[in-house]
Design an enzyme around this catalytic site. Structure first.
Site, PDB file in Angstrom:
ATOM      1  N   GLY A 111      47.265  59.248  71.293  1.00 21.98           N
ATOM      2  CA  GLY A 111      48.167  60.132  70.575  1.00 21.98           C
ATOM      3  C   GLY A 111      47.387  61.149  69.771  1.00 21.98           C
ATOM      4  N   LYS A 163      39.216  57.691  66.636  1.00 25.06           N
ATOM      5  CA  LYS A 163      39.830  58.953  66.245  1.00 25.06           C
ATOM      6  C   LYS A 163      38.737  59.997  66.117  1.00 25.06           C
ATOM      7  CE  LYS A 163      43.374  59.987  63.272  1.00 25.06           C
ATOM      8  NZ  LYS A 163      44.161  59.835  62.083  1.00 25.06           N
ATOM      9  N   ASP A 199      49.306  58.928  51.193  1.00 28.42           N
ATOM     10  CA  ASP A 199      50.081  59.555  52.255  1.00 28.42           C
ATOM     11  C   ASP A 199      50.909  58.528  53.013  1.00 28.42           C
ATOM     12  OD1 ASP A 199      49.230  61.780  55.050  1.00 28.42           O
ATOM     13  OD2 ASP A 199      50.993  61.677  53.756  1.00 28.42           O
TER      14      ASP A 199
END
Lengths: 443, 163
Positions: A91, A113, A206
């Protein structure tokens, strides 16, 4: 070709177009004058125009975009970053793409990532990121995504973490309407993660549905991106037209708008944040899971922030739709309720059409709060959707046991109706569907 | 150009991986976003959006035609380049042939009517609306429509009588 010539052709072409095809030849002969070459050119263009119905009607940009995307992925697949072999894209988020990779040393699957290049050209930011990642990696909790390694390969910065086979809370909320028990379960696990982090002095900053993952096999919650939120600090309040443009195109979840909705007042003001900020954001997420919408909304970032700073969140009980329904004989009304003082505390109440105290309180599972209820044509029972939003049940108004009417598997039911003759049930399944299922009542 | 390409590439990837079945790709949104991100970078100066969009459309054309030509080349047996399954899905060999022919015809069109060629590029390869193309070229939307009509007819004629 000179501009004049081009203009001549254009004008003659379009003038001829205004005439019906049958008359065009004649028109050209007249209007074209002595210039036979011009007439011939326009004539052949007109012929071509008449035969070109869907020629080039659909832009090929989609194909071009796919190519672009394909090139990017292919550039990295099967390459090695550090000792991780990249297998496939999982993703993409605001902070770069996440790939499934194989740890070639330990032979296990991990998530890697890759941070986008333009985030890491600022060395101060990189240093800050490394400090944060270091403290976040010290966290060891079942609900916090484990960080295995951070590193650099050529100019690419990466983070290797445990791989979670599952979906984000955002994806789950897009698929289904979460039941109350599932919402609470998720919130408790996130709170547990926050408690552990806060104890170590780490604030997430967050918390939002895009940063919460649900593992497929056991529904364990994993909170992502601890300590990394600082890397993507963006200006919140902008007045230039570019920001206005950005708002138009954020139909995709997780970009800009979503982040703002979960911000605490102190964050919105750009002040120092602490653990309480995370608690606030968790509250927003919990509200959204239960009510189906965030408490603070607005057309633009600025509006959302104004709401957060100035308004109180709408009470949950008002945010969740409640559908009062009138009985077929017009004498009673039934609707869901949730009242701390009543017994039972939640359920469906039946009260006289003219008003007054409820005559009946039927305990129906609270998970169905906000979904529709219908009267049967004889006015003796109420139909409702069950706990799992999977089947229709019937509850006699005078008490007595509820009865399951349908025997369905698969998609959830969000809306249904019952025909006046009592023979048919119509159901809409799934959250966004055009399909209606009709069931013959088999009572 | 390389800078634009990288960002467009990354964004396209970004969009594709988020795509939900049944939803059409919002490709002008893609180019919009690319522009905004580039503008936010300190080391790139874009005089105006229009310039950027024009460039992006050119790029799209280039990428697509490039791909089409290499597909055709591979098919004829030239080179050892293997076409992955994904690539094959993007363009069929028939589509590739059509695109190559169109590209050749466009080159010809550019020599006679350069503005019309630009419009085809912006609309057909760049996916722009009439208004957007008008803004890029600094002409009226009516002019864009008229040019588009003639260009289409011209290209259709060229392709029908093609060698």
């Amino acid at each position: 070709m000179e501009a004049d010539r081009e203009q001549q052709i254009d004008e003659l072409f379009h003038a001829a177009l205004m005439r019906v095809p049958a008359e065009r030849a004649a028109f050209l002969a007249e209007a074209g004058g002595d210039d036979e070459e011009l007439r011939r050119e326009v004539s052949s263009l007109l012929t071509a125009h008449e035969g070109a119905d869907d020629f080039m009607e659909k832009p090929v940009m989609e194909a071009a975009t796919r190519l672009l995307a394909d090139n990017q992925a292919r550039a990295i697949i099967n390459q090695q970053i550090g000792h991780y072999k990249i297998l496939k894209l999982l993703g993409a988020g605001g902070m770069g793409e996440v790939y499934l990779a194989e740890d070639t040393m330990l032979g296990r699957r991990v998530a890697v990532k890759l941070l986008p290049a333009h985030f890491t050209t600022d060395s101060e930011r990189v240093r800050r990121f490394q400090r944060e990642a270091r403290s976040a990696s010290a966290l060891n909790h079942p609900n916090i995504l484990t960080i295995h390694e951070i590193g650099q390969s050529d100019s690419t910065h990466f983070i290797a973490t445990e791989f979670i086979d599952g979906v984000t809370l955002r994806e789950r909320m897009n698929e289904v309407r979460l039941s109350l028990s599932e919402s609470l379960d998720v919130a408790i696990q996130v709170a547990s993660a926050l408690a552990a982090a806060h104890e170590e002095g780490i604030v997430h900053r967050d918390i939002k549905p895009e940063n919460i993952m649900l593992r497929r096999r056991d529904r364990i919650v994993k909170v992502l991106d601890f300590g990394l939120a600082k890397l993507t600090e963006q200006k919140v309040l902008t007045t230039d037209h570019e920001a206005a443009t950005m708002q138009q195109l954020t139909t995709h979840p997780g970009v800009v708008m979503g982040t703002v909705a979960y911000m605490s007042p102190e964050q919105a003001r750009g002040k120092e944040v602490d653990a309480r900020t995370d608690i606030w954001s968790l509250g927003m997420v919990l509200y959204e899971m239960v009510a189906g919408r965030v408490p603070f909304e607005g057309a633009a970032q600025g509006d959302v922030i104004a709401s957060i700073l100035e308004k109180e969140p709408p009470p949950l009980i008002d945010a969740v739709a409640n559908y009062p329904v009138i009985s077929p004989d017009g004498k009673q009304i039934a609707c869901h309720y949730w009242d701390e003082q009543a017994n039972p505390r939640y359920g469906v109440m039946v009260f006289p059409f003219e008003g007054g105290q409820p005559t009946k309180r039927l305990k129906i599972n609270p998970n169905t709060y906000g979904s529709a209820t219908h009267w049967t044509p004889d006015g003796r029972a109420l139909l409702y959707i069950d706990d799992h939003l999977a089947n229709i049940w019937s509850q006699p108004v005078d008490g007595g046991k509820p009865m399951q009417l349908t025997n369905l598997q698969g998609d959830q039911i969000f809306r249904f109706d019952y025909s006046p003759d009592g023979k048919w049930l119509a159901l809409a399944r799934g959250r966004m569907t055009d399909d209606v299922i009709l069931i013959r009542d088999f009572r | 150009m390389p800078l634009v390409y990288d960002d467009l590439r990354r964004l396209a990837h970004h969009y594709i991986s988020r795509e939900r079945p049944g939803h059409t790709l919002q490709t002008t949104a893609l180019v919009n976003e690319a522009y905004l991100r580039l503008v936010n970078q300190k080391n790139v100066h874009w005089e105006n959006r229009a310039q950027f969009f024009g460039l992006a459309a050119k790029l799209m054309r280039h990428i697509l035609i490039d791909h089409a030509r290499s597909l055709a080349y591979a098919k004829r047996g030239g080179g050892a380049r293997k076409v992955s399954l994904d690539e094959a899905a993007i363009l069929s060999s028939e589509q590739a042939a059509d695109l190559i022919a169109l590209d050749d015809a466009l080159e010809k069109l550019a020599r006679e009517f350069p503005r019309k060629c630009r419009i085809v590029e912006l609309r057909y390869f760049g996916g722009m609306t009439v208004e957007e193309a008008a803004e890029v070229l600094q002409v009226s939307p009516v002019t864009v429509m008229r040019d588009w009509n003639v260009a289409k007819a011209w290209l259709h004629r060229e392709l029908s009588h093609g060698s």
